[in-house]
Design a protein around this motif. Structure first.
Motif, PDB file in Angstrom:
ATOM      1  N   ALA A   7       0.857  -1.193   0.000  1.00 34.87           N
ATOM      2  CA  ALA A   7       0.000   0.000   0.000  1.00 34.87           C
ATOM      3  C   ALA A   7       0.885   1.231   0.000  1.00 34.87           C
ATOM      4  O   ALA A   7       1.971   1.249   0.550  1.00 34.87           O
ATOM      5  N   VAL A   8       0.423   2.279  -0.647  1.00 34.66           N
ATOM      6  CA  VAL A   8       1.191   3.517  -0.704  1.00 34.66           C
ATOM      7  C   VAL A   8       1.021   4.281   0.601  1.00 34.66           C
ATOM      8  O   VAL A   8      -0.080   4.381   1.144  1.00 34.66           O
ATOM      9  N   ALA A   9       2.128   4.816   1.092  1.00 38.35           N
ATOM     10  CA  ALA A   9       2.061   5.545   2.352  1.00 38.35           C
ATOM     11  C   ALA A   9       1.130   6.743   2.243  1.00 38.35           C
ATOM     12  O   ALA A   9       1.066   7.404   1.208  1.00 38.35           O
ATOM     13  N   ALA A  10       0.434   7.010   3.333  1.00 36.70           N
ATOM     14  CA  ALA A  10      -0.518   8.132   3.349  1.00 36.70           C
ATOM     15  C   ALA A  10       0.228   9.448   3.246  1.00 36.70           C
ATOM     16  O   ALA A  10       1.370   9.579   3.640  1.00 36.70           O
ATOM     17  N   GLY A  11      -0.466  10.450   2.745  1.00 40.93           N
ATOM     18  CA  GLY A  11       0.099  11.785   2.708  1.00 40.93           C
ATOM     19  C   GLY A  11       0.754  12.154   1.407  1.00 40.93           C
ATOM     20  O   GLY A  11       1.191  13.281   1.243  1.00 40.93           O
ATOM     21  N   LEU A  12       0.834  11.194   0.434  1.00 37.55           N
ATOM     22  CA  LEU A  12       1.406  11.554  -0.847  1.00 37.55           C
ATOM     23  C   LEU A  12       0.461  12.494  -1.584  1.00 37.55           C
ATOM     24  O   LEU A  12      -0.757  12.406  -1.456  1.00 37.55           O
ATOM     25  N   LEU A  13       1.050  13.371  -2.383  1.00 38.17           N
ATOM     26  CA  LEU A  13       0.271  14.356  -3.105  1.00 38.17           C
ATOM     27  C   LEU A  13      -0.708  13.685  -4.052  1.00 38.17           C
ATOM     28  O   LEU A  13      -0.354  12.796  -4.806  1.00 38.17           O
ATOM     29  N   ARG A  27     -14.546  -3.523 -17.995  1.00 34.63           N
ATOM     30  CA  ARG A  27     -13.242  -4.146 -17.773  1.00 34.63           C
ATOM     31  C   ARG A  27     -12.222  -3.071 -17.415  1.00 34.63           C
ATOM     32  O   ARG A  27     -12.097  -2.068 -18.107  1.00 34.63           O
ATOM     33  N   ASP A  28     -11.508  -3.260 -16.325  1.00 37.47           N
ATOM     34  CA  ASP A  28     -10.528  -2.283 -15.862  1.00 37.47           C
ATOM     35  C   ASP A  28      -9.138  -2.711 -16.318  1.00 37.47           C
ATOM     36  O   ASP A  28      -8.438  -3.464 -15.637  1.00 37.47           O
ATOM     37  N   LEU A  29      -8.718  -2.212 -17.481  1.00 35.99           N
ATOM     38  CA  LEU A  29      -7.416  -2.588 -18.028  1.00 35.99           C
ATOM     39  C   LEU A  29      -6.279  -2.163 -17.122  1.00 35.99           C
ATOM     40  O   LEU A  29      -5.227  -2.806 -17.082  1.00 35.99           O
ATOM     41  N   GLY A  30      -6.474  -1.072 -16.374  1.00 36.81           N
ATOM     42  CA  GLY A  30      -5.411  -0.574 -15.515  1.00 36.81           C
ATOM     43  C   GLY A  30      -5.030  -1.512 -14.397  1.00 36.81           C
ATOM     44  O   GLY A  30      -3.906  -1.471 -13.900  1.00 36.81           O
ATOM     45  N   ARG A  31      -5.963  -2.369 -13.988  1.00 39.01           N
ATOM     46  CA  ARG A  31      -5.680  -3.306 -12.899  1.00 39.01           C
ATOM     47  C   ARG A  31      -5.201  -4.667 -13.400  1.00 39.01           C
ATOM     48  O   ARG A  31      -4.846  -5.533 -12.598  1.00 39.01           O
ATOM     49  N   ALA A  53      -1.853   0.297  -7.212  1.00 40.10           N
ATOM     50  CA  ALA A  53      -2.075   1.717  -6.911  1.00 40.10           C
ATOM     51  C   ALA A  53      -3.345   1.910  -6.090  1.00 40.10           C
ATOM     52  O   ALA A  53      -4.369   1.251  -6.317  1.00 40.10           O
ATOM     53  N   ASP A  54      -3.291   2.837  -5.128  1.00 41.80           N
ATOM     54  CA  ASP A  54      -4.513   3.190  -4.415  1.00 41.80           C
ATOM     55  C   ASP A  54      -5.321   4.158  -5.273  1.00 41.80           C
ATOM     56  O   ASP A  54      -4.863   4.648  -6.301  1.00 41.80           O
ATOM     57  N   ASP A  55      -6.547   4.433  -4.863  1.00 41.15           N
ATOM     58  CA  ASP A  55      -7.433   5.255  -5.688  1.00 41.15           C
ATOM     59  C   ASP A  55      -6.899   6.662  -5.904  1.00 41.15           C
ATOM     60  O   ASP A  55      -7.237   7.316  -6.900  1.00 41.15           O
ATOM     61  N   PRO A  78       3.316   3.441  -7.108  1.00 39.21           N
ATOM     62  CA  PRO A  78       2.378   2.710  -7.966  1.00 39.21           C
ATOM     63  C   PRO A  78       1.298   3.651  -8.487  1.00 39.21           C
ATOM     64  O   PRO A  78       0.668   4.383  -7.721  1.00 39.21           O
ATOM     65  N   LYS A  79       1.070   3.594  -9.801  1.00 37.74           N
ATOM     66  CA  LYS A  79       0.121   4.511 -10.423  1.00 37.74           C
ATOM     67  C   LYS A  79      -0.487   3.884 -11.666  1.00 37.74           C
ATOM     68  O   LYS A  79       0.175   3.103 -12.371  1.00 37.74           O
ATOM     69  N   ILE A  80      -1.722   4.236 -11.924  1.00 40.94           N
ATOM     70  CA  ILE A  80      -2.412   3.849 -13.147  1.00 40.94           C
ATOM     71  C   ILE A  80      -2.799   5.127 -13.869  1.00 40.94           C
ATOM     72  O   ILE A  80      -3.464   5.988 -13.299  1.00 40.94           O
ATOM     73  N   ILE A  81      -2.360   5.253 -15.116  1.00 43.13           N
ATOM     74  CA  ILE A  81      -2.626   6.456 -15.900  1.00 43.13           C
ATOM     75  C   ILE A  81      -3.409   6.052 -17.135  1.00 43.13           C
ATOM     76  O   ILE A  81      -2.919   5.289 -17.975  1.00 43.13           O
ATOM     77  N   ARG A  82      -4.632   6.576 -17.227  1.00 45.24           N
ATOM     78  CA  ARG A  82      -5.501   6.273 -18.359  1.00 45.24           C
ATOM     79  C   ARG A  82      -5.496   7.460 -19.308  1.00 45.24           C
ATOM     80  O   ARG A  82      -5.784   8.588 -18.905  1.00 45.24           O
ATOM     81  N   VAL A  83      -5.181   7.197 -20.559  1.00 40.67           N
ATOM     82  CA  VAL A  83      -5.108   8.246 -21.577  1.00 40.67           C
ATOM     83  C   VAL A  83      -6.426   8.263 -22.345  1.00 40.67           C
ATOM     84  O   VAL A  83      -6.846   7.243 -22.903  1.00 40.67           O
ATOM     85  N   ALA A  84      -7.071   9.429 -22.375  1.00 42.14           N
ATOM     86  CA  ALA A  84      -8.339   9.583 -23.082  1.00 42.14           C
ATOM     87  C   ALA A  84      -8.143  10.523 -24.274  1.00 42.14           C
ATOM     88  O   ALA A  84      -7.648  11.641 -24.110  1.00 42.14           O
ATOM     89  N   GLY A  85      -8.504  10.075 -25.464  1.00 47.45           N
ATOM     90  CA  GLY A  85      -8.385  10.912 -26.647  1.00 47.45           C
ATOM     91  C   GLY A  85      -6.947  11.071 -27.091  1.00 47.45           C
ATOM     92  O   GLY A  85      -6.092  10.227 -26.826  1.00 47.45           O
ATOM     93  N   THR A  86      -6.661  12.175 -27.763  1.00 43.97           N
ATOM     94  CA  THR A  86      -5.323  12.449 -28.309  1.00 43.97           C
ATOM     95  C   THR A  86      -4.595  13.466 -27.443  1.00 43.97           C
ATOM     96  O   THR A  86      -5.122  14.541 -27.156  1.00 43.97           O
ATOM     97  N   ILE A  87      -3.387  13.115 -27.038  1.00 39.01           N
ATOM     98  CA  ILE A  87      -2.516  14.021 -26.295  1.00 39.01           C
ATOM     99  C   ILE A  87      -1.309  14.330 -27.160  1.00 39.01           C
ATOM    100  O   ILE A  87      -0.618  13.424 -27.629  1.00 39.01           O
ATOM    101  N   ASP A  88      -1.058  15.612 -27.372  1.00 44.27           N
ATOM    102  CA  ASP A  88       0.069  16.073 -28.185  1.00 44.27           C
ATOM    103  C   ASP A  88       1.171  16.577 -27.257  1.00 44.27           C
ATOM    104  O   ASP A  88       0.961  17.519 -26.492  1.00 44.27           O
ATOM    105  N   ALA A  89       2.339  15.942 -27.318  1.00 43.41           N
ATOM    106  CA  ALA A  89       3.446  16.358 -26.447  1.00 43.41           C
ATOM    107  C   ALA A  89       4.030  17.695 -26.859  1.00 43.41           C
ATOM    108  O   ALA A  89       4.623  18.400 -26.035  1.00 43.41           O
TER     109      ALA A  89
END
Length: 432
Positions: A7-13, A27-31, A53-55, A78-89
């Motif tokens: 589990a991730v320690a409490a208090g993280l940003l 279906r949760d692909l992130g998990r 990752a916690d919520d 630990p992190k789950i990042i879901r990309v929605a649509g098109t992101i231009d760097a």
């Protein structure tokens, strides 16, 4: 430190992007994690990415700024990042589109650069002086935007069937336990190639960015990804100093002692040098590493490096190779280089008439290739025998003994069955 099941320690940003709650029936692909035995990334503890990752560390991102915040500088959290649509760097912090002129600084200009380093006047020396320094400064400004570090214990996944990351170079550097799925990675375009006078005899242009670069990375699963130059094909770039002004490097390069990698059900298209595994003949520290599985991937209109391998034990099975009629620059598919150990099973190759079966394999200081069950335009072929028969004058014969037999893999289908399945199911947006 790997935090897969902690589990991730409490208090993280907490970084708030778009709310990331998934419907209970979706279906949760992130998990999801890599299945046991699914290639080399399943070895030595397996690959779970950000599944723990916690919520508070599950994000849905819709722009570059949100993606950068979620990546957290490549942290190990630990992190789950879901990309929605098109992101231009290639955008600023306000989302404004940036082009090459926005990055240029210190008086850099393509015409100025060409005038200074013309081989007829500059010679064969490495570029130096004000224009090269200006090029470097300009390149650094672009790198600040497009290089995106991915840290340990991260899952980066596209939502739906239209998630695109454009112009970015995702870099998994010295990180462990990473999953990248269901994403189109498009056009990692370098605004400031450097001229290298002594490369390839005539010199060549060198570019900086791979769509996805694994450098010293371990336990990585790349699945249902599409990678290409879409938008800026190198073939439409001009020719300078009698060489194509390249803007792209690799689609997926696996170097720097990376290890335990599985690449599955992905599509690599419309590119020159697609995939490099091991980046130097003299990098002997790669021995015992670069263990990679490639299965159920499509390589379409790829001129070379599909893959090219040094040192690594690479299991290459049930992949689909398609060379189009107009692909006049095709060179080879399987590159056998120093101390590589490729175990190729049941791969299908479809090519036009100008490509011979003997063209499929190229060796540079290689010694062995295990190849079985290959199809060439629907006909069974023995790639090893063909290579040795047709290339004995220029390359030494390869043996069939690569010194290992894969045990971590799913069902190995016939090449014909895999060819049909990959055509239907490989690439982003096809994960069901």
């Amino acid at each position: 430190m790997r935090l897969r099941h902690a589990a991730v320690a409490a208090g993280l940003l907490t970084l708030l992007c778009v709310p990331a709650q998934a419907d209970d029936n979706t279906r949760d692909l992130g998990r999801e994690t890599l299945a046991p035995h699914d290639g080399w990334a399943a070895a030595e503890g397996g690959t779970t990415g950000g599944a723990a990752a916690d919520d508070a560390h599950v994000y849905t991102v819709t722009d570059r700024a949100g993606l950068v915040r979620a990546l957290d500088g490549g942290s190990d959290t630990p992190k789950i990042i879901r990309v929605a649509g098109t992101i231009d760097a290639n955008t600023d912090d306000d989302g404004r589109r940036l082009d090459c002129a926005d990055y240029a600084t210190d008086g850099y200009g393509v015409k100025k650069y060409l005038a200074v380093y013309d081989p007829r006047t500059w010679g064969a020396a490495k570029p130096s002086g004000p224009q090269e320094e200006a090029r470097k400064a300009s390149a650094a400004r672009q790198a600040e935007r497009v290089v995106l570090p991915v840290g340990s214990n991260t899952t980066l996944v596209g939502l739906g069937d239209d998630a695109v990351l454009k112009g970015a170079s995702l870099q998994v550097k010295n990180a462990d336990n990473v999953i990248v799925r269901n994403l189109e990675l498009r056009d990692a375009y370098d605004c400031f190639p450097v001229w290298q006078p002594n490369t390839g005899g005539l010199g060549d242009w060198k570019t900086a960015y791979d769509n996805l670069w694994l450098n010293g990375a371990t336990h990585v699963w790349v699945d249902h990804v599409t990678a290409s130059d879409k938008g800026h094909p190198d073939e439409k770039e001009p020719t300078y100093f009698a060489r194509n002004y390249l803007r792209h490097d690799g689609l997926l390069d696996i170097t720097g002692g990376s290890d335990l990698v599985t690449v599955s059900w992905s599509r690599f298209a419309d590119h020159d040098k697609a995939m490099l595994i091991g980046n130097g003949d003299s990098v002997t520290g790669d021995r015992g590493k670069l263990r990679v599985t490639l299965h159920h991937n499509e390589f379409r209109s790829v001129a070379q490096r599909a893959p090219r391998v040094r040192f690594g034990q690479v299991h290459l099975y049930n992949n689909r190779y398609v060379v189009e009629e107009g692909d006049a620059d095709y060179r080879y598919s399987l590159g056998v280089s120093t101390e590589s150990a490729i175990y190729a099973q049941n791969n299908a190759f479809t090519t036009p008439g100008h490509v011979e079966a003997a063209d499929l394999v190229k060796s540079w200081n290689g010694s062995a290739l295990h190849a079985e069950g290959s199809l060439f335009n629907g006909y069974p072929v023995d790639l090893l025998t063909l290579h040795n028969a047709y290339n004995s004058g220029s390359e030494r014969d390869l043996t069939a003994d690569v010194g290992w037999t894969p045990v971590l893999h799913g069902t190995v289908d016939s090449a014909a069955a895999a060819d049909r399945a990959v055509a239907r199911g490989a690439g982003a947006g096809r994960l069901r």
